[in-house]
Structures are given as structure tokens and as C-alpha cells.
Design an enzyme around this catalytic site. Structure first.
Site, PDB file in Angstrom:
ATOM      1  N   CYS A 116       1.060  -1.353   0.063  1.00 45.77           N
ATOM      2  CA  CYS A 116      -0.136  -0.428   0.191  1.00 45.77           C
ATOM      3  C   CYS A 116       1.045   1.078  -0.052  1.00 45.77           C
ATOM      4  O   CYS A 116       0.019   2.356  -0.195  1.00 45.77           O
ATOM      5  CB  CYS A 116      -1.524  -0.249   1.248  1.00 45.77           C
ATOM      6  SG  CYS A 116      -1.732  -1.555   1.014  1.00 45.77           S
ATOM      7  N   HIS A 240      -2.710   7.018   2.826  1.00 50.29           N
ATOM      8  CA  HIS A 240      -3.119   5.732   1.850  1.00 50.29           C
ATOM      9  C   HIS A 240      -4.677   5.122   3.423  1.00 50.29           C
ATOM     10  O   HIS A 240      -4.836   5.581   4.828  1.00 50.29           O
ATOM     11  CB  HIS A 240      -2.040   4.686   3.119  1.00 50.29           C
ATOM     12  CG  HIS A 240      -2.557   3.041   2.679  1.00 50.29           C
ATOM     13  ND1 HIS A 240      -3.488   2.808   1.282  1.00 50.29           N
ATOM     14  CD2 HIS A 240      -2.814   1.746   3.450  1.00 50.29           C
ATOM     15  CE1 HIS A 240      -3.798   1.823   1.708  1.00 50.29           C
ATOM     16  NE2 HIS A 240      -3.474   1.295   2.612  1.00 50.29           N
ATOM     17  N   ASN A 270     -10.006  -0.270   0.858  1.00 50.20           N
ATOM     18  CA  ASN A 270      -8.741  -0.482   0.389  1.00 50.20           C
ATOM     19  C   ASN A 270      -8.042  -0.828  -0.404  1.00 50.20           C
ATOM     20  O   ASN A 270      -8.383  -2.052  -0.651  1.00 50.20           O
ATOM     21  CB  ASN A 270      -8.258  -0.769   1.765  1.00 50.20           C
ATOM     22  CG  ASN A 270      -5.890  -1.048   1.973  1.00 50.20           C
ATOM     23  OD1 ASN A 270      -5.999  -1.113   1.104  1.00 50.20           O
ATOM     24  ND2 ASN A 270      -5.865  -1.078   3.259  1.00 50.20           N
TER      25      ASN A 270
HETATM   26  N1  ACO Z   1     -17.973  -7.681  11.443  1.00 52.24           N
HETATM   27  C1  ACO Z   1     -18.442  -7.955  12.329  1.00 52.24           C
HETATM   28  N2  ACO Z   1     -17.751  -8.442  14.068  1.00 52.24           N
HETATM   29  C2  ACO Z   1     -16.346  -8.345  13.969  1.00 52.24           C
HETATM   30  C3  ACO Z   1     -15.992  -8.544  12.362  1.00 52.24           C
HETATM   31  C4  ACO Z   1     -16.139  -7.720  11.411  1.00 52.24           C
HETATM   32  N3  ACO Z   1     -16.075  -8.086  10.228  1.00 52.24           N
HETATM   33  N4  ACO Z   1     -14.677  -8.934  12.966  1.00 52.24           N
HETATM   34  C5  ACO Z   1     -14.566  -8.775  13.733  1.00 52.24           C
HETATM   35  N5  ACO Z   1     -15.577  -9.212  14.636  1.00 52.24           N
HETATM   36  C6  ACO Z   1     -15.660  -8.933  15.965  1.00 52.24           C
HETATM   37  C7  ACO Z   1     -14.696  -9.396  16.574  1.00 52.24           C
HETATM   38  O1  ACO Z   1     -15.071 -10.925  16.596  1.00 52.24           O
HETATM   39  C8  ACO Z   1     -14.354  -8.892  17.934  1.00 52.24           C
HETATM   40  O2  ACO Z   1     -15.391  -9.886  19.508  1.00 52.24           O
HETATM   41  P1  ACO Z   1     -15.259 -10.020  20.323  1.00 52.24           P
HETATM   42  O3  ACO Z   1     -15.238  -8.543  20.304  1.00 52.24           O
HETATM   43  O4  ACO Z   1     -17.113 -10.536  20.883  1.00 52.24           O
HETATM   44  O5  ACO Z   1     -14.737 -11.080  20.602  1.00 52.24           O
HETATM   45  C9  ACO Z   1     -14.767  -7.441  17.490  1.00 52.24           C
HETATM   46  O6  ACO Z   1     -15.416  -7.406  16.403  1.00 52.24           O
HETATM   47  C10 ACO Z   1     -13.837  -6.394  17.628  1.00 52.24           C
HETATM   48  O7  ACO Z   1     -12.391  -7.399  17.098  1.00 52.24           O
HETATM   49  P2  ACO Z   1     -11.413  -7.301  16.685  1.00 52.24           P
HETATM   50  O8  ACO Z   1     -10.486  -7.849  15.540  1.00 52.24           O
HETATM   51  O9  ACO Z   1     -11.044  -6.353  17.737  1.00 52.24           O
HETATM   52  O10 ACO Z   1     -11.182  -5.449  15.444  1.00 52.24           O
HETATM   53  P3  ACO Z   1     -10.684  -4.090  15.843  1.00 52.24           P
HETATM   54  O11 ACO Z   1     -11.522  -3.161  16.153  1.00 52.24           O
HETATM   55  O12 ACO Z   1      -9.370  -4.487  16.244  1.00 52.24           O
HETATM   56  O13 ACO Z   1     -11.019  -4.705  14.495  1.00 52.24           O
HETATM   57  C11 ACO Z   1     -10.054  -4.208  12.051  1.00 52.24           C
HETATM   58  C12 ACO Z   1     -10.567  -4.685  12.738  1.00 52.24           C
HETATM   59  C13 ACO Z   1     -11.079  -3.975  11.329  1.00 52.24           C
HETATM   60  C14 ACO Z   1      -9.280  -5.336  10.686  1.00 52.24           C
HETATM   61  C15 ACO Z   1      -8.384  -3.527  12.012  1.00 52.24           C
HETATM   62  O14 ACO Z   1      -7.876  -4.864  12.889  1.00 52.24           O
HETATM   63  C16 ACO Z   1      -7.833  -2.982  11.029  1.00 52.24           C
HETATM   64  O15 ACO Z   1      -8.257  -2.160  10.202  1.00 52.24           O
HETATM   65  N6  ACO Z   1      -6.868  -3.725  11.507  1.00 52.24           N
HETATM   66  C17 ACO Z   1      -5.489  -2.315  10.164  1.00 52.24           C
HETATM   67  C18 ACO Z   1      -6.269  -3.716   8.938  1.00 52.24           C
HETATM   68  C19 ACO Z   1      -5.324  -2.876   7.708  1.00 52.24           C
HETATM   69  O16 ACO Z   1      -4.913  -1.615   7.889  1.00 52.24           O
HETATM   70  N7  ACO Z   1      -5.221  -3.793   7.170  1.00 52.24           N
HETATM   71  C20 ACO Z   1      -4.064  -4.005   5.032  1.00 52.24           C
HETATM   72  C21 ACO Z   1      -2.887  -3.041   5.785  1.00 52.24           C
HETATM   73  S1  ACO Z   1      -2.506  -2.226   4.604  1.00 52.24           S
HETATM   74  C22 ACO Z   1      -1.790  -2.915   3.107  1.00 52.24           C
HETATM   75  O17 ACO Z   1      -0.749  -3.642   2.803  1.00 52.24           O
HETATM   76  C23 ACO Z   1      -3.272  -4.284   2.316  1.00 52.24           C
END
Ligand code: ACO
Length: 329
Positions: A116, A240, A270
Site C-alpha cells: 500500500c 493511505h 482499501n
Molecule cells: N464484522 C463484525 N464483527 C467483527 C468483524 C466483522 N467483520 N471482525 C471482527 N469482529 C468482531 C470480533 O469478533 C470482536 O468481537 P468480540 O469483541 O466479541 O471478540 C470484535 O469485533 C472486535 O474485533 P477486533 O479484531 O478487535 O476488531 P478491530 O477493532 O481491531 O477491527 C480491523 C478489525 C478492522 C481489521 C482492524 O483491526 C484494522 O483495520 N486493522 C488494520 C487492517 C489494515 O489496515 N490492513 C491493510 C493494511 S495495508 C496493505 O498492505 C494491504
């Protein structure tokens, strides 16, 4: 920390273009494919929809053609094409060669894969080519992430989409736009986000989030320092587009208000290498950038890579580019 050397031949962006495939997948569409819901995705990421379909070469050609047309440059004068992509259409050859043929260019063409951060890496690379004598360089960022995303996996399937953004760079006699830059990679963190050849993206979301905030702030700080610019002088930040919460946490660290951020992730998700040029084009088309404004580009991605650049928009073109009727900055 490298700084743009005084006396180096500079460049300016004189045209830009974008391409998004027609097919849109909304958060609501995803509800039938995985255990998720629209409200959760909007709240935790800021994303409402993403585009899918198309090919890396096809989207790149559309965005690249628009940038060339806006610049008014004769395609025969373009002497390099740099394509940032992490999803080339084939292993061999580079998708840049396919795009070069589709655009009818006769010039060097190569891909850059820095996930990215790729478009900012490509932009810095293009400035290096111009410092070494190239006159006009087309810099494209394109990804077709739907080919490496499992849209039944709620950990990754909510985030990614396809798109392309391009900019046409022209050499100038003056210093040009780029004041400072930074390229980074943290190879020891590569297991946080990867896709094997032929496989889907695998991601430790929380780990990526945590590292991304620090990487973006650190990389941006290095570029600002090398440019001799303080964050409160910036008119616009083009980050990004991964997650609105990552953007706001990193801007908070940099003490930059969110109103200064260019945001398209609500509409695009993204799009990896395309995300910075898509957000830049959106801000430019909305008239958010004027001559003399300081703009920060900051990307991070798998690798984990990071890249930043500070530009002064509409900077010294020098007499060589004083051509009437030209579109651009
Ligand atoms: N829908 C509904 N609920 C969900 C989902 C979903 N898609 N995903 C996770 N949950 C739930 C989990 O089970 C958890 O439930 P619990 O509290 O009962 O256990 C709760 O939501 C929180 O889960 P987390 O994994 O802590 O969620 P978080 O707030 O971290 O969000 C996310 C997840 C959006 C993936 C976040 O961590 C993120 O954006 N990370 C960075 C990802 C990124 O930027 N990637 C691209 C990098 S760039 C590249 O090179 C491609």
C-alpha cells in the site's frame, strides 16, 4: 534520512486521472457472505462500499490515459512508466509493459511492489529518474485486490477493493514540487500481512493497526524533517486509505486535524497502491489544493512498508514549462 539535494532537477505533477471498476459491493451486500453488518464495518473502518472487477492493466490504462490527456503531453514524449502494484495481472511480464503497449508509449516500463506504500515509492523513484535526465514520467498506482481477497472471511473481506490512480510528472528547470521524502520497511513484521502466490491475504488486524499508526507517524515525521516543514504548515494530508481510525490516530500523533485529510475510503475501501493517488485526485478535483500549498503523502502497507513525501503544490516550474493553455497545477 535522505533530503532532496539542493540543485537536483525537480518535477511537477501536470495531470492526474483515476479509474474504478463499475461493479460496487456495499457492506450490506457482504452481510449475506459473512458474519458481519454494515454498522460494524462503518464504525470500525469508515468503509461503506468498494469496487470489484477489472484488470490491473486495464484500470491502469484508463487512469494513465486520463492523466496524459489532462497534462496535454504528447504520449511520444513520455520516457518512463512506473506502475505501483501488488497485484500484477501475471507473474511475468510486469503489468507496466502491458500498460505501455495499451497506451501506445515507447519508453521504459516497470512495476514497483511496496504494497500500500507503492505509489509513494513510485513517486520518489520517478523523481530519481527525472533527476537523472528523464523528462516526463507516468506514475500509476493500481490494485485488483479482489483477486487475492476471500470475500467470505470477515477478517479481510470487509476491507479491500480495486482501483487505479495516476499522475504525469514533468521535469522543470526549477526545484520542482518535492521537498522531502522517506521510504521505510520493517521486514521483521512481514508475517502480520501477506499472501502466498496463488493464495488469499492473511492478516493479523490488530497487529497491523498498532504498527500502522506508529509507522505512518514516524515516516511522515522523517519526510517533514527532511523537507524542513512543520506539520501545522500543511494544507492537506493524503494518507493511505486503510481504516479511518488508523488515519485519525496517526494524524493525532502528528498533531494534524482530521479536516486536513483527503478521504475516499468510504467509497473505495482499501485499494492498496491506488489509495493515495485516488485520494489526491479527489482532493484536487474538489479544489482543495492551491498554488504554494504544502501537501503530505503518507502510506503504509504489507512488508511492513511505509513511505512519505512532502510537496509544495504549483512549485517553481522554471521557464521551460511556460506553455499557454496547459491544464494542471
Ligand atoms: N464484522 C463484525 N464483527 C467483527 C468483524 C466483522 N467483520 N471482525 C471482527 N469482529 C468482531 C470480533 O469478533 C470482536 O468481537 P468480540 O469483541 O466479541 O471478540 C470484535 O469485533 C472486535 O474485533 P477486533 O479484531 O478487535 O476488531 P478491530 O477493532 O481491531 O477491527 C480491523 C478489525 C478492522 C481489521 C482492524 O483491526 C484494522 O483495520 N486493522 C488494520 C487492517 C489494515 O489496515 N490492513 C491493510 C493494511 S495495508 C496493505 O498492505 C494491504
Amino acid at each position: 534520512m535522505p533530503a532532496t539535494p539542493s540543485g537536483a532537477r525537480g518535477a511537477i505533477i501536470t495531470g492526474w486521472g483515476t479509474a474504478l471498476p463499475d461493479e460496487i459491493v456495499t457492506n450490506v451486500d457482504l452481510e449475506s457472505k459473512m458474519d458481519t453488518d454494515d454498522a460494524w464495518i462503518r464504525d470500525r473502518t469508515g468503509i461503506a462500499q468498494r469496487h470489484v472487477g477489472g484488470t490491473t492493466a486495464g484500470l491502469s490504462t484508463e487512469a494513465g490515459r486520463a492523466a496524459i490527456e489532462m497534462s496535454g503531453v504528447d504520449p511520444a514524449e513520455i520516457d518512463a512508466l512506473v506502475l505501483a502494484t501488488t497485484t500484477p495481472d501475471r507473474m511475468v511480464p510486469a503489468s507496466a509493459s502491458t500498460v505501455q503497449n495499451m497506451l501506445g508509449l515507447s519508453c521504459g516500463a516497470f512495476d514497483v511492489n511496496a504494497a500500500c506504500s507503492g505509489w509513494v515509492y513510485a513517486l520518489v523513484t520517478a523523481h530519481g529518474l527525472i533527476a537523472m535526465g528523464s523528462e516526463k514520467v507516468l506514475v500509476i498506482g493500481t490494485d485488483t485486490l479482489d483477486r487475492i481477497t476471500d470475500y467470505t472471511d470477515r477478517n479481510t473481506g470487509i476491507l479491500f477493493g480495486n482501483g487505479s490512480g495516476a499522475a504525469l510528472l514533468e521535469a522543470v528547470d526549477g526545484a520542482g514540487q518535492m521537498l522531502g521524502w522517506d521510504l521505510d520497511s520493517l521486514g521483521e513484521a512481514e508475517s502480520a500481512l501477506f499472501a502466498e502466490i496463488g493464495g488469499f491475504l492473511q492478516m493479523e488486524g490488530r497487529e497491523v493497526f498498532r504498527r500502522a499508526v506508529r509507522l505512518m507517524a514516524d515516516s511522515a515525521t522523517k519526510a517533514l524533517t527532511s523537507a524542513g516543514v512543520s506539520s501545522d504548515e500543511l494544507a492537506l494530508v493524503v494518507p493511505h486509505q486503510a481504516n479511518i481510525r488508523i488515519i485519525s490516530a496517526s494524524l493525532e500523533r502528528l498533531e494534524i486535524p482530521m479536516e486536513k485529510a483527503a478521504i475516499v475510503l468510504d467509497r473505495t475501501g482499501n485499494t492498496s497502491s491506488a489509495s493515495v493517488p485516488l485520494a489526491l485526485a479527489d482532493a484536487l478535483d474538489a479544489g482543495r489544493v492551491g498554488d504554494g500549498d504544502l501537501v503530505l503523502f503518507v502510506g503504509f502497507g504489507a512488508g511492513m512498508s511505509a513511505a512519505s513525501a512532502v510537496v509544495r503544490w504549483g512549485a517553481d516550474r522554471g521557464p521551460a514549462l511556460e506553455r499557454p493553455g496547459r491544464a494542471g497545477t
